[in-house]
Write a protein that holds these residues in place. Sequence first.
Motif, PDB file in Angstrom:
ATOM      1  N   ASN A  60       0.806  -1.234   0.000  1.00 24.19           N
ATOM      2  CA  ASN A  60       0.000   0.000   0.000  1.00 24.19           C
ATOM      3  C   ASN A  60       0.833   1.275   0.000  1.00 24.19           C
ATOM      4  O   ASN A  60       0.393   2.295   0.536  1.00 24.19           O
ATOM      5  CB  ASN A  60      -0.982   0.007   1.176  1.00 24.19           C
ATOM      6  N   ARG A  80      -0.288   1.998  -4.214  1.00 25.13           N
ATOM      7  CA  ARG A  80      -0.150   0.623  -4.697  1.00 25.13           C
ATOM      8  C   ARG A  80      -1.221  -0.234  -4.028  1.00 25.13           C
ATOM      9  O   ARG A  80      -1.545  -0.042  -2.857  1.00 25.13           O
ATOM     10  CB  ARG A  80       1.242   0.097  -4.342  1.00 25.13           C
ATOM     11  N   SER A  81      -1.741  -1.193  -4.761  1.00 20.59           N
ATOM     12  CA  SER A  81      -2.714  -2.132  -4.203  1.00 20.59           C
ATOM     13  C   SER A  81      -1.960  -3.307  -3.589  1.00 20.59           C
ATOM     14  O   SER A  81      -1.447  -4.172  -4.311  1.00 20.59           O
ATOM     15  CB  SER A  81      -3.667  -2.619  -5.300  1.00 20.59           C
ATOM     16  N   GLY A  86      -0.501  -3.255  -9.173  1.00 20.03           N
ATOM     17  CA  GLY A  86      -1.708  -2.467  -9.425  1.00 20.03           C
ATOM     18  C   GLY A  86      -1.733  -1.177  -8.625  1.00 20.03           C
ATOM     19  O   GLY A  86      -1.088  -1.058  -7.583  1.00 20.03           O
ATOM     20  N   ASN A  88      -4.295   1.678  -6.772  1.00 16.96           N
ATOM     21  CA  ASN A  88      -5.623   1.889  -6.205  1.00 16.96           C
ATOM     22  C   ASN A  88      -5.874   3.386  -6.059  1.00 16.96           C
ATOM     23  O   ASN A  88      -5.016   4.119  -5.587  1.00 16.96           O
ATOM     24  CB  ASN A  88      -5.728   1.190  -4.846  1.00 16.96           C
ATOM     25  N   GLN A  90      -8.767   6.158  -4.541  1.00 21.55           N
ATOM     26  CA  GLN A  90      -9.955   6.336  -3.706  1.00 21.55           C
ATOM     27  C   GLN A  90     -10.226   7.822  -3.511  1.00 21.55           C
ATOM     28  O   GLN A  90      -9.302   8.589  -3.299  1.00 21.55           O
ATOM     29  CB  GLN A  90      -9.768   5.698  -2.328  1.00 21.55           C
ATOM     30  N   ASN A 100     -13.540   4.122  -5.874  1.00 21.48           N
ATOM     31  CA  ASN A 100     -12.571   3.161  -5.348  1.00 21.48           C
ATOM     32  C   ASN A 100     -12.345   2.137  -6.441  1.00 21.48           C
ATOM     33  O   ASN A 100     -13.201   1.299  -6.698  1.00 21.48           O
ATOM     34  CB  ASN A 100     -13.077   2.498  -4.071  1.00 21.48           C
ATOM     35  N   THR A 102      -9.134  -0.172  -8.718  1.00 21.36           N
ATOM     36  CA  THR A 102      -7.749  -0.619  -8.829  1.00 21.36           C
ATOM     37  C   THR A 102      -7.485  -1.014 -10.269  1.00 21.36           C
ATOM     38  O   THR A 102      -8.301  -1.697 -10.886  1.00 21.36           O
ATOM     39  CB  THR A 102      -7.483  -1.809  -7.889  1.00 21.36           C
TER      40      THR A 102
END
Length: 182
Positions: A60, A80-81, A86, A88, A90, A100, A102
């Motif tokens: 994250n 980062r997810s 990936g 993200n 929000q 929200n 990704t």
Amino acid sequence: TSGNRPVYKTSGGMYGGSYVQLTNASSQFLTVNNFTIDPTVNGGWTAIAIVRFRGSPVSNEAVFDFGASSGFNNNITVRRSGTSSGMNVQCWNGWTQLANFTVANCIVQDQWAVYVVRHGLTSKVTELILNRNVIGSGTGNENMYSRGVNYNYIGRNIDGSGYANMDIGGFYFYNYKLTDAQ
């Protein structure tokens, strides 16, 4: 930040330019002064980050997290997810989530990239753009309203998790929605 200052590099950035190096192990990040995000005046907002994620992925790790409190209250977060490749995105109105989403496989470690996050007031759409291509979007159920943000971090999440291993070659925030041509 006064402790654990990020490192300024005069060369080696995108197109050979300067950049700021942030390291997770040293809890390095940048702060931005309080400001107002007001999409109601100019139809949206746009954030542009020139970033290179370095080394091993950190869970994250945030490109940026701007908000009104230490939780998800009026936040705009791009990170980062998990430890995936990936990204993200929000966006929140108070405690109500507007977007929200990704996008998988859009982070290439140790490679410079230009990430743009753009929000349109009337469309309620938030987009993630990578190197001039829209790669993902999310649509909210209500318009984003004006908000003062006083917890503003580059390279760190507001809750103190997700310090980044990344280089920042530039960061720009506009209180209007830039067009593709701009």
